[in-house]
Motif scaffolding. Structure first.
Motif, PDB file in Angstrom:
ATOM      1  N   GLY A  27       0.779  -1.226   0.000  1.00  0.00           N
ATOM      2  CA  GLY A  27       0.000   0.000   0.000  1.00  0.00           C
ATOM      3  C   GLY A  27       0.809   1.273   0.000  1.00  0.00           C
ATOM      4  O   GLY A  27       0.254   2.371  -0.149  1.00  0.00           O
ATOM      5  N   ASP A  28       2.133   1.176   0.138  1.00  0.00           N
ATOM      6  CA  ASP A  28       2.986   2.375   0.138  1.00  0.00           C
ATOM      7  C   ASP A  28       3.022   3.037  -1.235  1.00  0.00           C
ATOM      8  O   ASP A  28       2.968   2.370  -2.277  1.00  0.00           O
ATOM      9  N   ILE A  29       3.143   4.364  -1.231  1.00  0.00           N
ATOM     10  CA  ILE A  29       3.743   5.086  -2.350  1.00  0.00           C
ATOM     11  C   ILE A  29       5.097   5.518  -1.809  1.00  0.00           C
ATOM     12  O   ILE A  29       5.196   6.404  -0.960  1.00  0.00           O
ATOM     13  N   TYR A  30       6.137   4.867  -2.267  1.00  0.00           N
ATOM     14  CA  TYR A  30       7.475   5.017  -1.702  1.00  0.00           C
ATOM     15  C   TYR A  30       8.309   5.889  -2.625  1.00  0.00           C
ATOM     16  O   TYR A  30       8.573   5.525  -3.773  1.00  0.00           O
ATOM     17  N   GLY A  31       8.732   7.056  -2.149  1.00  0.00           N
ATOM     18  CA  GLY A  31       9.575   7.942  -2.925  1.00  0.00           C
ATOM     19  C   GLY A  31      11.029   7.537  -2.810  1.00  0.00           C
ATOM     20  O   GLY A  31      11.599   7.559  -1.718  1.00  0.00           O
ATOM     21  N   CYS A  38      23.522   7.294  -8.501  1.00  0.00           N
ATOM     22  CA  CYS A  38      23.718   6.742  -7.154  1.00  0.00           C
ATOM     23  C   CYS A  38      23.247   5.295  -7.035  1.00  0.00           C
ATOM     24  O   CYS A  38      23.489   4.653  -6.015  1.00  0.00           O
ATOM     25  N   GLY A  39      22.540   4.783  -8.041  1.00  0.00           N
ATOM     26  CA  GLY A  39      22.126   3.378  -8.007  1.00  0.00           C
ATOM     27  C   GLY A  39      20.630   3.141  -7.973  1.00  0.00           C
ATOM     28  O   GLY A  39      20.197   1.995  -7.825  1.00  0.00           O
ATOM     29  N   LYS A  40      19.832   4.183  -8.151  1.00  0.00           N
ATOM     30  CA  LYS A  40      18.377   3.997  -8.091  1.00  0.00           C
ATOM     31  C   LYS A  40      17.888   3.095  -9.227  1.00  0.00           C
ATOM     32  O   LYS A  40      17.159   2.127  -8.991  1.00  0.00           O
ATOM     33  N   THR A  41      18.279   3.424 -10.456  1.00  0.00           N
ATOM     34  CA  THR A  41      17.838   2.623 -11.599  1.00  0.00           C
ATOM     35  C   THR A  41      18.419   1.220 -11.530  1.00  0.00           C
ATOM     36  O   THR A  41      17.744   0.236 -11.869  1.00  0.00           O
ATOM     37  N   ASP A 150      10.082   5.044 -12.918  1.00  0.00           N
ATOM     38  CA  ASP A 150      11.370   5.739 -12.934  1.00  0.00           C
ATOM     39  C   ASP A 150      11.194   7.079 -13.645  1.00  0.00           C
ATOM     40  O   ASP A 150      11.027   7.138 -14.858  1.00  0.00           O
ATOM     41  N   GLU A 151      11.222   8.174 -12.880  1.00  0.00           N
ATOM     42  CA  GLU A 151      11.073   9.535 -13.396  1.00  0.00           C
ATOM     43  C   GLU A 151       9.830   9.671 -14.297  1.00  0.00           C
ATOM     44  O   GLU A 151       9.933  10.096 -15.458  1.00  0.00           O
ATOM     45  N   PRO A 152       8.640   9.357 -13.800  1.00  0.00           N
ATOM     46  CA  PRO A 152       7.460   9.384 -14.670  1.00  0.00           C
ATOM     47  C   PRO A 152       7.010  10.780 -15.076  1.00  0.00           C
ATOM     48  O   PRO A 152       6.238  10.924 -16.022  1.00  0.00           O
ATOM     49  N   LEU A 179       6.548   2.161  -6.207  1.00  0.00           N
ATOM     50  CA  LEU A 179       7.900   2.670  -5.983  1.00  0.00           C
ATOM     51  C   LEU A 179       8.123   3.784  -6.991  1.00  0.00           C
ATOM     52  O   LEU A 179       8.154   3.555  -8.205  1.00  0.00           O
ATOM     53  N   LEU A 180       8.266   5.010  -6.497  1.00  0.00           N
ATOM     54  CA  LEU A 180       8.339   6.201  -7.340  1.00  0.00           C
ATOM     55  C   LEU A 180       9.727   6.813  -7.241  1.00  0.00           C
ATOM     56  O   LEU A 180      10.132   7.291  -6.178  1.00  0.00           O
ATOM     57  N   CYS A 181      10.445   6.809  -8.342  1.00  0.00           N
ATOM     58  CA  CYS A 181      11.770   7.419  -8.403  1.00  0.00           C
ATOM     59  C   CYS A 181      11.645   8.730  -9.175  1.00  0.00           C
ATOM     60  O   CYS A 181      11.209   8.731 -10.328  1.00  0.00           O
ATOM     61  N   THR A 182      12.020   9.853  -8.571  1.00  0.00           N
ATOM     62  CA  THR A 182      11.921  11.149  -9.235  1.00  0.00           C
ATOM     63  C   THR A 182      12.840  12.153  -8.577  1.00  0.00           C
ATOM     64  O   THR A 182      13.184  12.026  -7.396  1.00  0.00           O
ATOM     65  N   HIS A 183      13.249  13.170  -9.350  1.00  0.00           N
ATOM     66  CA  HIS A 183      14.000  14.291  -8.806  1.00  0.00           C
ATOM     67  C   HIS A 183      13.082  15.449  -8.442  1.00  0.00           C
ATOM     68  O   HIS A 183      13.541  16.450  -7.876  1.00  0.00           O
TER      69      HIS A 183
END
Length: 302
Positions: A27-31, A38-41, A150-152, A179-183
């Motif tokens: 249920g998380d939206i994890y930033g 740094c290794g996110k992707t 990834d950076e949507p 899982l949300l990866c963004t700057h």
């Protein structure tokens, strides 16, 4: 939903992940935040089994069986411009092994992403926002339990970003873990309930946004003077109410130290009222995720 234990990954002599531990609950939206490179992707690609890990453990699912469906939208998805949206999603559904009620599912994901009309057009004519929304539609075609983005919202205008954020909220409300990866930290603050900041191949911090802001951020009070009053400024400096006090052109910024902003403001008002200081305005400031991020990363984005 996802637990990463002691994850390691190197490219020749360059160590990208150095004992990463990370937990995403159902249920998380994890930033997922961190500098470029740094290794996110790399982490996301390992979770999706696109690249191998050197060492460590990836545990997926609440029962730890690793039998869950994952959807993944890479930073720059390669869509086939000669297809229209319907054709592309039909192809993705075929690749995902969907065999029953395929057209019904395509219609559903197009509705979720607001692409029902756009799907009739050739992809080569899409805007960046339409590309991203079709990419999300493709990532959720198999009804994933974990969706990795990834950076949507990269390079989208404010309207496009808002549309994508609404899609993410709605997917989360429907039970999808994200899982949300963004700057774009303002986007993370808008939708995420937990974050992790990756630095040096490990998480520097992990937790709810409120917990992290309280632990690593600093409340402050900004006071505007209608006239110069050096004595009042010095009284605030010597009062012990603040961790630091800066003053420039009739504007005073007081960092609250261990106090919260409301307590700091009250302390400041008592000092200023005793001196009948010429105050024209007071503003409370809470710490921001950007401030915390820059503090942890030494004031640098990249």
């Amino acid at each position: 939903m996802l637990e990463i234990k002691n994850l390691h990954k190197s490219y020749k002599d360059f160590k990208v992940l150095d004992g990463l531990y990370m937990t995403i609950n159902k249920g998380d939206i994890y930033g997922f935040l961190g500098k470029n490179g740094c290794g996110k992707t790399t982490t996301m690609n390992i979770v999706c089994n696109i690249i191998p890990k050197d060492d460590g453990e990836i545990i997926l699912g609440e029962d730890g069986t690793n039998k869950i469906k994952i959807g993944y939208l890479p930073e720059s998805p390669s869509l086939y411009g000669y297809m229209n949206g319907y054709e592309y999603l039909g192809y993705i559904a075929y690749c995902a092994g969907l065999k029953e009620r395929v057209q019904e599912r395509i219609a559903a994901v197009l509705a979720i992403t607001g692409m029902t009309e756009g799907a009739k057009r050739r992809i080569k004519g899409y805007s960046r926002g339409m590309n991203q929304r079709l990419g999300i539609a493709a990532a959720i075609i198999n009804k994933p339990e974990l969706l990795i983005l990834d950076e949507p919202t990269s390079a989208l205008d404010p309207e496009g970003r808002a549309e994508v954020m609404n899609i993410i909220r709605n997917l989360s409300d429907g039970g999808t873990t994200i899982l949300l990866c963004t700057h774009i930290l303002s986007d993370v603050e808008r939708v995420a309930n937990r974050i992790g900041i990756l630095t040096g191949g490990r998480l520097a911090v992990e937790g709810s946004i409120e917990e992290i802001l309280q632990s690593y951020g600093t409340d402050s009070v900004e006071i505007q003077f209608s006239a110069e009053d050096a004595a009042a400024v010095e009284a605030l400096r010597s009062s012990g109410a603040f961790g630091s006090v800066d003053y420039y052109e009739k504007t005073l910024l007081a960092v609250c130290g261990t106090q919260n902003a409301a307590e700091g403001m009250n302390a400041a008002m008592r000092v200023l009222a005793d001196r009948n200081a010429p105050v024209s305005g007071v503003k409370l400031s809470r710490p921001t995720l950007e401030q915390v991020y820059l503090n942890i990363n030494g004031g640098s984005w990249s």
